[in-house]
Scaffold this motif. Structure first.
Motif, PDB file in Angstrom:
ATOM      1  N   ALA A 184       0.842  -1.203   0.000  1.00 31.46           N
ATOM      2  CA  ALA A 184       0.000   0.000   0.000  1.00 31.46           C
ATOM      3  C   ALA A 184       0.876   1.253   0.000  1.00 31.46           C
ATOM      4  N   ILE A 185       1.925   1.250   0.790  1.00 32.65           N
ATOM      5  CA  ILE A 185       2.844   2.388   0.841  1.00 32.65           C
ATOM      6  C   ILE A 185       3.555   2.548  -0.502  1.00 32.65           C
ATOM      7  N   ALA A 186       3.915   1.456  -1.129  1.00 36.39           N
ATOM      8  CA  ALA A 186       4.563   1.525  -2.439  1.00 36.39           C
ATOM      9  C   ALA A 186       3.637   2.177  -3.458  1.00 36.39           C
ATOM     10  N   TRP A 187       2.339   1.836  -3.435  1.00 34.82           N
ATOM     11  CA  TRP A 187       1.383   2.470  -4.346  1.00 34.82           C
ATOM     12  C   TRP A 187       1.267   3.960  -4.031  1.00 34.82           C
ATOM     13  N   ALA A 188       1.149   4.317  -2.762  1.00 32.63           N
ATOM     14  CA  ALA A 188       1.039   5.726  -2.382  1.00 32.63           C
ATOM     15  C   ALA A 188       2.280   6.502  -2.837  1.00 32.63           C
ATOM     16  N   SER A 189       3.421   5.865  -2.803  1.00 38.87           N
ATOM     17  CA  SER A 189       4.676   6.508  -3.201  1.00 38.87           C
ATOM     18  C   SER A 189       4.716   6.828  -4.690  1.00 38.87           C
ATOM     19  N   ARG A 190       3.900   6.159  -5.476  1.00 37.47           N
ATOM     20  CA  ARG A 190       3.861   6.390  -6.924  1.00 37.47           C
ATOM     21  C   ARG A 190       2.911   7.521  -7.318  1.00 37.47           C
ATOM     22  N   CYS A 191       2.125   8.011  -6.391  1.00 30.51           N
ATOM     23  CA  CYS A 191       1.147   9.057  -6.690  1.00 30.51           C
ATOM     24  C   CYS A 191       1.865  10.356  -7.056  1.00 30.51           C
TER      25      CYS A 191
END
Length: 138
Positions: free
Chosen positions: A92-99
């Motif tokens: 989830a953090i990895a996805w948020a980091s791509r925003c």
């Protein structure tokens, strides 16, 4: 595991009621949204109007009180959210980091409670909750 990613745009607490993102900002965000969708992790997403057009409902001494926005004490406000289903907090953090965040924007990542996270007495008290969730999804 379900996670909610909450967008906390810098300065949104002071935004005018009619404030809207630019086409360029929306285009960048849509690329991110499509990547979530294509990966099969996106469950829901929405953007929210500025707090200046919102209201807060509270109780004071047992009486309901409605406060219209903007909210003077609000420093960080939610501008939108994504609900994703991934295998871990790290994912989830990895996805948020791509925003594609603009300066002073933040994404808060929070895991959603699952019924199995609660003791049996709480599960019993929440009987029917999952049926409510399913009826809203259809």
């Amino acid at each position: 595991m379900r996670f909610m990613m909450l967008m906390l745009p810098g300065g949104y607490g002071d935004a005018a009621p009619d404030a809207r993102p630019s086409a360029e900002a929306v285009e960048k965000m849509m690329q991110f949204n499509r990547s979530l969708q294509e990966a099969g992790v996106l469950l829901a997403l929405d953007g929210l109007h500025p707090p200046a057009s919102g209201a807060r409902v509270t109780t004071v001494n047992g009486k309901v009180k409605v406060i219209d926005g903007p909210f003077a004490e609000a420093h960080e406000v939610i501008g939108g959210y994504w609900m994703i289903d991934v295998s871990s907090r790290d994912e989830a953090i990895a996805w948020a980091s791509r925003c594609p965040l603009a300066p002073n924007e933040t994404i808060e990542v929070r895991q959603v409670f699952e019924m199995a996270d609660f003791p049996l007495d709480v599960q019993k008290a929440a009987e029917g909750f999952q049926d409510m969730q399913l009826s809203q999804a259809s």
